[in-house]
Design an enzyme around this catalytic site. Sequence first.
Site, PDB file in Angstrom:
ATOM      1  N   TYR A  58      44.731  27.055  40.503  1.00  0.00           N
ATOM      2  CA  TYR A  58      46.115  26.622  40.268  1.00  0.00           C
ATOM      3  C   TYR A  58      47.142  27.630  40.770  1.00  0.00           C
ATOM      4  O   TYR A  58      48.331  27.396  40.634  1.00  0.00           O
ATOM      5  CB  TYR A  58      46.354  26.337  38.780  1.00  0.00           C
ATOM      6  CG  TYR A  58      45.836  27.383  37.823  1.00  0.00           C
ATOM      7  CD1 TYR A  58      46.499  28.580  37.615  1.00  0.00           C
ATOM      8  CD2 TYR A  58      44.667  27.165  37.114  1.00  0.00           C
ATOM      9  CE1 TYR A  58      46.016  29.533  36.746  1.00  0.00           C
ATOM     10  CE2 TYR A  58      44.175  28.103  36.230  1.00  0.00           C
ATOM     11  CZ  TYR A  58      44.844  29.289  36.046  1.00  0.00           C
ATOM     12  OH  TYR A  58      44.361  30.228  35.187  1.00  0.00           O
ATOM     13  N   LYS A  59      46.713  28.718  41.362  1.00  0.00           N
ATOM     14  CA  LYS A  59      47.651  29.694  41.923  1.00  0.00           C
ATOM     15  C   LYS A  59      47.855  29.391  43.412  1.00  0.00           C
ATOM     16  O   LYS A  59      48.499  28.412  43.768  1.00  0.00           O
ATOM     17  CB  LYS A  59      47.136  31.113  41.672  1.00  0.00           C
ATOM     18  CG  LYS A  59      47.108  31.514  40.201  1.00  0.00           C
ATOM     19  CD  LYS A  59      46.630  32.931  40.034  1.00  0.00           C
ATOM     20  CE  LYS A  59      46.750  33.453  38.626  1.00  0.00           C
ATOM     21  NZ  LYS A  59      46.004  32.713  37.597  1.00  0.00           N
ATOM     22  N   PHE A  91      42.206  41.387  33.866  1.00  0.00           N
ATOM     23  CA  PHE A  91      42.874  40.386  33.039  1.00  0.00           C
ATOM     24  C   PHE A  91      42.127  40.346  31.710  1.00  0.00           C
ATOM     25  O   PHE A  91      40.896  40.286  31.684  1.00  0.00           O
ATOM     26  CB  PHE A  91      42.851  39.026  33.739  1.00  0.00           C
ATOM     27  CG  PHE A  91      43.692  37.998  33.054  1.00  0.00           C
ATOM     28  CD1 PHE A  91      45.064  37.999  33.227  1.00  0.00           C
ATOM     29  CD2 PHE A  91      43.125  37.045  32.225  1.00  0.00           C
ATOM     30  CE1 PHE A  91      45.859  37.052  32.587  1.00  0.00           C
ATOM     31  CE2 PHE A  91      43.906  36.101  31.579  1.00  0.00           C
ATOM     32  CZ  PHE A  91      45.283  36.114  31.762  1.00  0.00           C
ATOM     33  N   ASP A 109      36.285  38.507  40.541  1.00  0.00           N
ATOM     34  CA  ASP A 109      37.282  37.552  40.083  1.00  0.00           C
ATOM     35  C   ASP A 109      38.319  37.414  41.193  1.00  0.00           C
ATOM     36  O   ASP A 109      39.041  38.373  41.505  1.00  0.00           O
ATOM     37  CB  ASP A 109      37.926  38.053  38.786  1.00  0.00           C
ATOM     38  CG  ASP A 109      38.917  37.057  38.192  1.00  0.00           C
ATOM     39  OD1 ASP A 109      39.565  36.333  38.968  1.00  0.00           O
ATOM     40  OD2 ASP A 109      39.073  37.032  36.960  1.00  0.00           O
ATOM     41  N   ARG A 162      57.267  40.341  38.448  1.00  0.00           N
ATOM     42  CA  ARG A 162      56.277  39.932  39.442  1.00  0.00           C
ATOM     43  C   ARG A 162      56.860  38.841  40.343  1.00  0.00           C
ATOM     44  O   ARG A 162      57.439  37.863  39.856  1.00  0.00           O
ATOM     45  CB  ARG A 162      55.006  39.399  38.782  1.00  0.00           C
ATOM     46  CG  ARG A 162      54.263  40.386  37.927  1.00  0.00           C
ATOM     47  CD  ARG A 162      52.854  39.886  37.607  1.00  0.00           C
ATOM     48  NE  ARG A 162      52.806  38.467  37.332  1.00  0.00           N
ATOM     49  CZ  ARG A 162      51.683  37.744  37.300  1.00  0.00           C
ATOM     50  NH1 ARG A 162      50.530  38.316  37.560  1.00  0.00           N
ATOM     51  NH2 ARG A 162      51.717  36.454  37.012  1.00  0.00           N
TER      52      ARG A 162
END
Length: 423
Positions: A222-223, A128, A197, A371
């Site tokens: 938050y995922k 990322f 990560d 996605r």
Amino acid sequence: MSDDSLRERAERLDAADGLAKIRDRFVLDDTVYLDGNSLGALPATVAPRLRDVIEREWGSLRIRSWDESGWWTAPERIGDRIGALIGAAPGQVVAGDSTSVNVFKAVVAAVRMAGEERTEILVDAATFPTDGYLAESAARLTGRTVRSVAAGAMADAVGERTAVVLVNHVDYRTGRLHDLPATTAAAHAAGALVVWDLCHSAGALPVDLDAHGVDLAVGCSYKYLNGGPGAPAYLYVRRDLQPRFDSPLPGWNSHADPFGMSSDYHPADGSVRGRVGTPDILSLLALDAALDAWDGVAVADVRAKSLALTDFFLECVEHHVPSGRVSSITPAPHEERGSQVALCCDDAGEVMRRLTARGVVGDHRRPDVLRFGFTPLYTRFADAERAARVLADVLREVDEEAGTGPGGAAGAPTGDDTGEGNR
């Protein structure tokens, strides 16, 4: 195989699903929500908890809540709850700050622990972007250099000059799951440290940080942990490394005596060293309430359902979608797959915009990736079948409008491209 038989199979799979009842712990509607790899759905416990925090803990108790409501110790308490989901024993995870801030803390601290003779930081080449930016900044601060290496090649690339390896456990774009045990072991064999990560793996699959001797790890909440937009991230520091953890962001909250107000910094013991400033109490306590959705849930069961869901979705896509119109770039082998399916599609932005308008929400990554994130706590097999069926309808519609056959439509991506949230 007929469309009806796929729907019937989905119904049978949902009826046999041991996690089906967990869906009731979330605030959901008729939308097929497959974007939990960007922002998880709202757990039903969050709103009442926040009302109590605002009206009683803040509204009535006010300053007393730092002690009486446990606000001061919330980062460690909530960190331990997250730790239970990523294979970390208590006292090694602290919740707070953003993923970006924690990446910076972890990488700089790892470089300092590695020693002056180790001059390079290895970074996952497909990371990322923020992780790469922060690695470059850490390198400038510490006088090191950064070398980009494919995550799958890290084990061979690490050497005597390597200070730290920074790798994403699951690739955010493709959903590829990288080999945490082997990469960690290779880094250690070369005398280097590793920072993982976990943004796209925590809450979706077993991580087992302690079992594999991981040095440091970071992640967002938050995922798949459903902590809410901008929810605090977390930092894991292995227990035996904590006395050597030298944070580049020392703050009063990580001081051994924070209320002594000393001008000299003396770090606290344990995971508290990972703190910086005053914690974001409202967000932290929303996350705390969100984690209630995990009560009684085994991560192994979540992983089993995740693989079954993604397998079934890929089967439905193959059945419904015109041949050659999309192709999966998510690995087929289970040991290489996270909890999302990424489909290559020429006009991904427009396709996702139309899918969303029809009640199937995923996201896209420019220029050509759709996605679909599968959150086993609330995603049903019927959702997977419906998503594939609506995707096929949208693709046919786009192709008809463009006057092309499968694979021939082209259009500029126009849909939402901000789904990674608050890194």
